[in-house]
Design a protein around this motif. Structure first.
Motif, mmCIF file in Angstrom:
data_model
loop_
_atom_site.group_PDB
_atom_site.id
_atom_site.type_symbol
_atom_site.label_atom_id
_atom_site.label_comp_id
_atom_site.label_asym_id
_atom_site.label_seq_id
_atom_site.Cartn_x
_atom_site.Cartn_y
_atom_site.Cartn_z
ATOM 1 N N TYR A 84 18.084 5.785 -21.662
ATOM 2 C CA TYR A 84 19.188 5.819 -22.618
ATOM 3 C C TYR A 84 19.452 4.413 -23.121
ATOM 4 C CZ TYR A 84 23.971 6.121 -24.399
ATOM 5 O OH TYR A 84 25.092 6.032 -25.185
ATOM 6 N N HIS A 85 19.702 4.287 -24.389
ATOM 7 C CA HIS A 85 20.082 2.986 -24.932
ATOM 8 C C HIS A 85 20.994 3.184 -26.114
ATOM 9 C CE1 HIS A 85 19.512 -1.238 -24.315
ATOM 10 N NE2 HIS A 85 18.510 -0.993 -23.490
ATOM 11 N N ASP A 130 0.832 -1.217 0.000
ATOM 12 C CA ASP A 130 0.000 0.000 0.000
ATOM 13 C C ASP A 130 0.861 1.260 0.000
ATOM 14 O OD1 ASP A 130 -2.222 -1.523 -0.061
ATOM 15 O OD2 ASP A 130 -2.635 -1.398 2.099
ATOM 16 N N HIS A 131 2.135 1.106 0.338
ATOM 17 C CA HIS A 131 3.013 2.270 0.379
ATOM 18 C C HIS A 131 4.072 2.256 -0.727
ATOM 19 C CE1 HIS A 131 1.342 2.300 4.526
ATOM 20 N NE2 HIS A 131 1.229 3.584 4.209
ATOM 21 N N ILE A 132 3.839 1.445 -1.727
ATOM 22 C CA ILE A 132 4.789 1.385 -2.842
ATOM 23 C C ILE A 132 4.106 1.888 -4.116
ATOM 24 C CG2 ILE A 132 6.130 -0.178 -4.350
ATOM 25 C CD1 ILE A 132 7.420 -0.138 -1.675
ATOM 26 N N ALA A 133 4.750 2.860 -4.753
ATOM 27 C CA ALA A 133 4.280 3.287 -6.076
ATOM 28 C C ALA A 133 4.942 2.376 -7.089
ATOM 29 C CB ALA A 133 4.667 4.739 -6.335
ATOM 30 N N THR A 134 4.144 1.656 -7.877
ATOM 31 C CA THR A 134 4.722 0.635 -8.752
ATOM 32 C C THR A 134 5.203 1.204 -10.079
ATOM 33 O OG1 THR A 134 2.505 0.107 -9.515
ATOM 34 C CG2 THR A 134 3.420 -1.291 -7.780
ATOM 35 N N TYR A 135 4.765 2.424 -10.412
ATOM 36 C CA TYR A 135 5.193 2.978 -11.697
ATOM 37 C C TYR A 135 5.572 4.441 -11.520
ATOM 38 C CZ TYR A 135 5.210 4.326 -16.624
ATOM 39 O OH TYR A 135 5.582 4.802 -17.847
ATOM 40 N N VAL A 136 6.820 4.762 -11.807
ATOM 41 C CA VAL A 136 7.296 6.136 -11.710
ATOM 42 C C VAL A 136 7.979 6.464 -13.038
ATOM 43 C CG1 VAL A 136 8.745 7.762 -10.438
ATOM 44 C CG2 VAL A 136 7.664 5.865 -9.218
ATOM 45 N N GLN A 137 7.300 7.305 -13.812
ATOM 46 C CA GLN A 137 7.810 7.605 -15.148
ATOM 47 C C GLN A 137 8.717 8.828 -15.081
ATOM 48 O OE1 GLN A 137 4.877 9.031 -17.890
ATOM 49 N NE2 GLN A 137 6.009 8.315 -19.683
ATOM 50 N N PRO A 138 9.983 8.676 -15.439
ATOM 51 C CA PRO A 138 10.871 9.838 -15.384
ATOM 52 C C PRO A 138 10.477 10.859 -16.447
ATOM 53 C CG PRO A 138 11.974 7.990 -16.437
ATOM 54 C CD PRO A 138 10.652 7.473 -15.961
ATOM 55 N N ASP A 139 10.886 12.089 -16.217
ATOM 56 C CA ASP A 139 10.549 13.155 -17.165
ATOM 57 C C ASP A 139 11.588 13.159 -18.292
ATOM 58 O OD1 ASP A 139 9.278 15.214 -18.344
ATOM 59 O OD2 ASP A 139 9.876 16.737 -16.867
ATOM 60 N N ALA A 140 11.559 12.101 -19.083
ATOM 61 C CA ALA A 140 12.551 11.958 -20.154
ATOM 62 C C ALA A 140 12.024 10.958 -21.167
ATOM 63 C CB ALA A 140 13.871 11.441 -19.577
ATOM 64 N N VAL A 141 12.429 11.138 -22.415
ATOM 65 C CA VAL A 141 12.136 10.097 -23.392
ATOM 66 C C VAL A 141 13.451 9.377 -23.670
ATOM 67 C CG1 VAL A 141 10.184 11.202 -24.532
ATOM 68 C CG2 VAL A 141 12.516 11.745 -25.263
ATOM 69 N N MET A 142 13.359 8.110 -24.077
ATOM 70 C CA MET A 142 14.583 7.364 -24.260
ATOM 71 C C MET A 142 15.442 7.992 -25.352
ATOM 72 S SD MET A 142 15.223 3.324 -24.754
ATOM 73 C CE MET A 142 15.302 3.200 -26.529
ATOM 74 N N ALA A 143 16.700 8.213 -25.002
ATOM 75 C CA ALA A 143 17.614 8.865 -25.939
ATOM 76 C C ALA A 143 18.692 7.897 -26.391
ATOM 77 C CB ALA A 143 18.264 10.073 -25.262
ATOM 78 N N GLY A 144 19.284 8.201 -27.522
ATOM 79 C CA GLY A 144 20.379 7.380 -28.029
ATOM 80 C C GLY A 144 21.710 8.094 -27.858
ATOM 81 N N ARG A 145 21.632 9.334 -27.338
ATOM 82 C CA ARG A 145 22.853 10.094 -27.060
ATOM 83 C C ARG A 145 22.734 10.651 -25.650
ATOM 84 N NH1 ARG A 145 23.974 14.569 -31.354
ATOM 85 N NH2 ARG A 145 22.175 15.435 -30.244
ATOM 86 N N TRP A 146 23.830 10.584 -24.892
ATOM 87 C CA TRP A 146 23.772 11.068 -23.507
ATOM 88 C C TRP A 146 23.388 12.553 -23.471
ATOM 89 C CZ3 TRP A 146 23.217 8.126 -19.459
ATOM 90 C CH2 TRP A 146 23.747 6.828 -19.460
ATOM 91 N N ASP A 199 21.235 13.994 -24.972
ATOM 92 C CA ASP A 199 19.791 14.185 -25.048
ATOM 93 C C ASP A 199 19.067 13.717 -23.788
ATOM 94 O OD1 ASP A 199 20.255 15.167 -27.557
ATOM 95 O OD2 ASP A 199 19.921 13.229 -28.550
ATOM 96 N N VAL A 200 19.827 13.177 -22.831
ATOM 97 C CA VAL A 200 19.221 12.762 -21.559
ATOM 98 C C VAL A 200 19.174 14.000 -20.662
ATOM 99 C CG1 VAL A 200 19.518 11.276 -19.529
ATOM 100 C CG2 VAL A 200 20.130 10.421 -21.805
ATOM 101 N N PRO A 201 18.035 14.278 -20.013
ATOM 102 C CA PRO A 201 17.945 15.476 -19.172
ATOM 103 C C PRO A 201 19.106 15.568 -18.182
ATOM 104 C CG PRO A 201 15.809 14.414 -19.323
ATOM 105 C CD PRO A 201 16.788 13.513 -20.017
ATOM 106 N N GLU A 202 19.592 16.769 -18.016
ATOM 107 C CA GLU A 202 20.785 17.059 -17.216
ATOM 108 C C GLU A 202 20.833 16.321 -15.878
ATOM 109 O OE1 GLU A 202 23.504 18.914 -17.790
ATOM 110 O OE2 GLU A 202 24.218 18.566 -15.734
#
Lengths: 249, 468
Positions: free
Chosen positions: B132-133, B79-95, B97-100
């Motif tokens: 990132y991938h 009850d105290h675990i959030a199972t999904y936390v979406q970071p404010d980023a889209v998957m990037a292929g270059r570092w 492009d990953v948020p600072e």
């Protein structure tokens, strides 16, 4: 007698509540080879362990001076750094630590200097050759899976590499075949110089064959009951300890 | 003269404990309900079969009791675990492009640097999503696929559907079911027949959000005659609330293929690490597990190898370090299901400051697995009298023609060993450190280089300063 190196006076020591040494006294000078004889349980190993500072043993009385220092006041590693070495009757196995790694660490601890890799390797190779040990011995984990004889030879290898002022050899020849005893004896001879000394516990004269013995002590019930020349070795060899035991009553 | 003080420390944690302020794009409500699961599925644009898989898994979760054995996990309250936390980023292929903020986290962990020096591909997951991938083009030209699970689900749906949670079905245990319901992120690797991937791929999983869970899914298929080394790293900053990791790793090692799967787990001590890993090894294939468990408050981790084809092999090498407040229940499982299969399990555990390290293994030799060979060696070292170690090996041998060896040792550093080394001039603390280093040495040398450094942090050298 040469310049005094080790002087033990009235040493009483034991384990837990049991006193094993009841006032032992002994002196060893530089350049000398001494032999310590005595039946099983007489306190020979205890004496060596107390000199080296084994934490299990408690010293109740007496003094041990080594090369001018009050030995009993020093921790074991400090005794080694001042030039004391013990060849163990049953050397410990140290998994994952190679013979070379231990020797390098010990050498550095004793000399306070970093050992140059090439010079150290060369010296190690020479010591291994003296003891007819393969070069890859240095890369084996210390005493792990070694036969009894291999362990004893590794003790002598350490003796040659660490160059102490006084070597205590606790039955380094026991359980060895004739050839191995010869190698160990040769190793001790290679170690000896006029500046150092050794104290040898043995039950057989083989190890002494290539050494010139200066003094022999008989330890019985925690006392040195007799000290004398090399002829004592032959006497005990021929007649055992009966004479000393009778005298003790 | 400079005196060195040598201490056997906990893993240096400072690096991992740097937390970023949690600013997710979306965070599911805490708890586990059908609405939450449907919401996750919708946000991830699951195909219908995956939505059904999630809901079916949730049903299994609800009706499955937690394991009745192993460490207490009562402090875990879903009850105290959030199972999904979406970071404010889209998957990037270059570092770049990953948020600072997120990028700096991975910078601190040395991931981009390792990528330049020694990796052929990198995946980086932050909370619930991969941010990132990358993969070297020389590998993509040979047909190697290395991407996040979400992309794999879109672009290689048939392969994913044929393999996803087939080795670890949701019914396996409660946390496998939980994983099936809320999984997100993870890596997918497909190595075509005969392709040797000579440089490792690495996925790194970072859980930054407090009171959250990470449920990444890793699916690797190494086709016949191919080979791969995959490295997985995980860490999280410490919080006062419980975090949960229930990932799932499914590895398919086809005929004559080789896969080395290395993991260094460095979760913070508020983490419950209830992870499931399983490999299916076909004829003549080899799975090598290298597993370092250093973090988490509680771990239950027993990578399993199913040796399904004749002559399939498994080598498991593990090291576990349990410090204050940690209860690490780790080990390995091997099922010899075919003739002449062989396995070697070699583990070391260290416990100190009241830590508990338990080695738990299961070896099964099925009837008909003639000539199967298994050698288990598990050694535990307790550094003080508060700490505990235990060994729980289970052997289930149903074939007479099998060669099974088991050797377990639990001990403390002996006073005699310390005396031996101090009699050579070595200080007591250093003698202890030598013995501990030596104890883990056979295992440490099989760790990937960058992690071997981490392993050495076990035994920290501290300069105490100048002294006469």
């Amino acid at each position: 007698m040469g310049e005094e190196l080790l002087t033990i006076r009235g040493l009483r020591a034991g384990v837990d509540d049991k006193e094993i040494l009841h006032g032992a006294s002994l002196s060893i000078g530089k350049g000398e080879t001494h032999v310590l004889l005595g039946p099983n349980g007489s306190g020979k190993t205890t004496l060596m362990n107390v000199i080296m500072g084994h934490p299990r043993y408690e010293v109740r009385e007496g003094t041990v001076r080594f090369d001018g220092a009050d030995l009993l006041a020093l921790p074991t590693h400090e005794r080694a750094r001042r030039g004391l070495f013990l060849s163990f009757q049953t050397p410990e196995e140290i998994p994952g630590v190679t013979v070379e790694n231990m020797l390098r660490t010990a050498r550095q601890a004793i000399t306070g200097k970093k050992a140059g890799v090439l010079a150290f390797r060369k010296e190690l190779a020479a010591a291994l050759a003296t003891l007819q040990m393969d070069a890859d011995w240095a890369g084996r984990y210390l005493n792990v899976g070694f036969s009894g004889g291999e362990k004893k030879r590794t003790e002598i290898l350490q003796l040659l590499m660490l160059k102490p002022k006084l070597a205590l050899l606790d039955e380094t020849d026991s359980g060895l075949d004739v050839d191995a005893v010869h190698l160990v004896s040769g190793g001790v001879r290679a170690f000896r110089t006029p500046e150092n000394a050794c104290l040898i516990i043995t039950h057989n004269a083989g190890i002494l064959s290539s050494l010139s013995v200066d003094r022999v002590h008989v330890l019985l019930h925690g006392h040195i009951v007799q000290s004398g020349g090399p002829e004592l070795v032959d006497e005990v060899g021929a007649h055992g300890y009966a004479r000393f035991l009778e005298a003790e009553g | 003269m400079t005196q060195q003080k040598i201490i056997i420390e906990d893993i240096a944690r400072a690096l991992y404990d740097v937390r970023d302020e949690s600013r997710p794009r979306y965070r599911s409500e805490s708890g586990l309900t059908e609405d939450i699961v449907r919401d996750i599925s919708r946000r991830k644009n699951d195909p219908a079969w995956m939505t059904e898989h999630r809901l079916a898994s949730l049903a299994v979760y609800n009706e499955t009791p937690p394991p009745a054995w192993g460490p207490a996990i009562t402090s875990l309250d879903m009850d105290h675990i959030a199972t999904y936390v979406q970071p404010d980023a889209v998957m990037a292929g270059r570092w770049e492009d990953v948020p600072e903020e997120i990028r700096s986290t991975f910078d601190r962990l040395g991931i981009p640097e390792a990528e330049k020096e020694s990796l052929a591909g990198v995946g980086a997951q932050y909370d619930s999503e991969v941010v990132y991938h990358s993969i070297q083009t020389s590998l993509t030209k040979q047909g190697v696929v290395y991407t996040d699970m979400e992309t794999a689900l879109r672009e290689h749906e048939d392969i994913v559907r044929a393999h996803f949670m087939k080795l670890v079905p949701p019914k396996d245990h409660k946390f496998a079911a939980l994983h099936g319901a809320v999984w997100s992120g993870g890596s997918f690797v497909h190595v075509p027949p005969g392709v040797e991937v000579k440089i490792p791929l690495q996925s790194y999983f970072r859980l930054n959000a407090p009171g959250a869970g990470q449920f990444e899914h890793t699916l690797i298929i190494v086709e016949p005659g191919a080979s791969l080394h995959f490295i997985e790293g995980c860490s999280a900053p410490k919080y006062n609330v419980t975090n949960l990791h229930a990932g799932c790793v499914e590895l398919y090692v086809k005929e004559g293929a080789r896969l080395r799967y290395s993991t260094i787990e460095n979760w913070s001590k508020n983490m419950m690490n209830l992870n499931t890993k399983r490999a299916l090894v076909e004829k003549g294939g080899l799975i090598e597990w290298v597993s370092g468990s250093f973090g988490s408050r509680v771990s239950m981790l027993y990578p399993a190898s199913i040796l399904a084809g004749e002559g399939a092999r498994c080598e498991f090498t593990g090291v576990t370090f349990a410090g204050r407040g940690q209860h690490l229940d780790t080990g390995a499982t091997v099922i010899h299901a075919a003739p002449r299969t062989s396995s070697v399990i070699n583990t070391r555990s260290i416990s100190k400051d009241g830590g508990v390290a338990v080695y738990r293994s299961g070896v099964r030799v099925s009837a008909g697995a003639k000539g199967a060979k298994c050698a288990v060696k598990c050694d535990s070292l307790m550094l003080d009298s508060e700490s505990r170690a235990d060994t729980i090996p289970v052997m289930d041998i149903r074939e007479d023609d099998a060669d099974i060896g088991h050797e377990a040792k639990i001990g403390r550093i002996s006073d005699e060993a310390i005396f031996y080394l101090t009699s050579r001039g070595i200080r007591e603390e250093e003698a202890r450190a030598m013995i501990v280093r030596g104890f883990v040495e056979p295992v440490a040398k099989s760790l990937p280089l960058e992690y071997a450094v981490e392993m050495n942090n076990l035994i920290n050298l501290e300069l105490e300063g100048a002294r006469q």
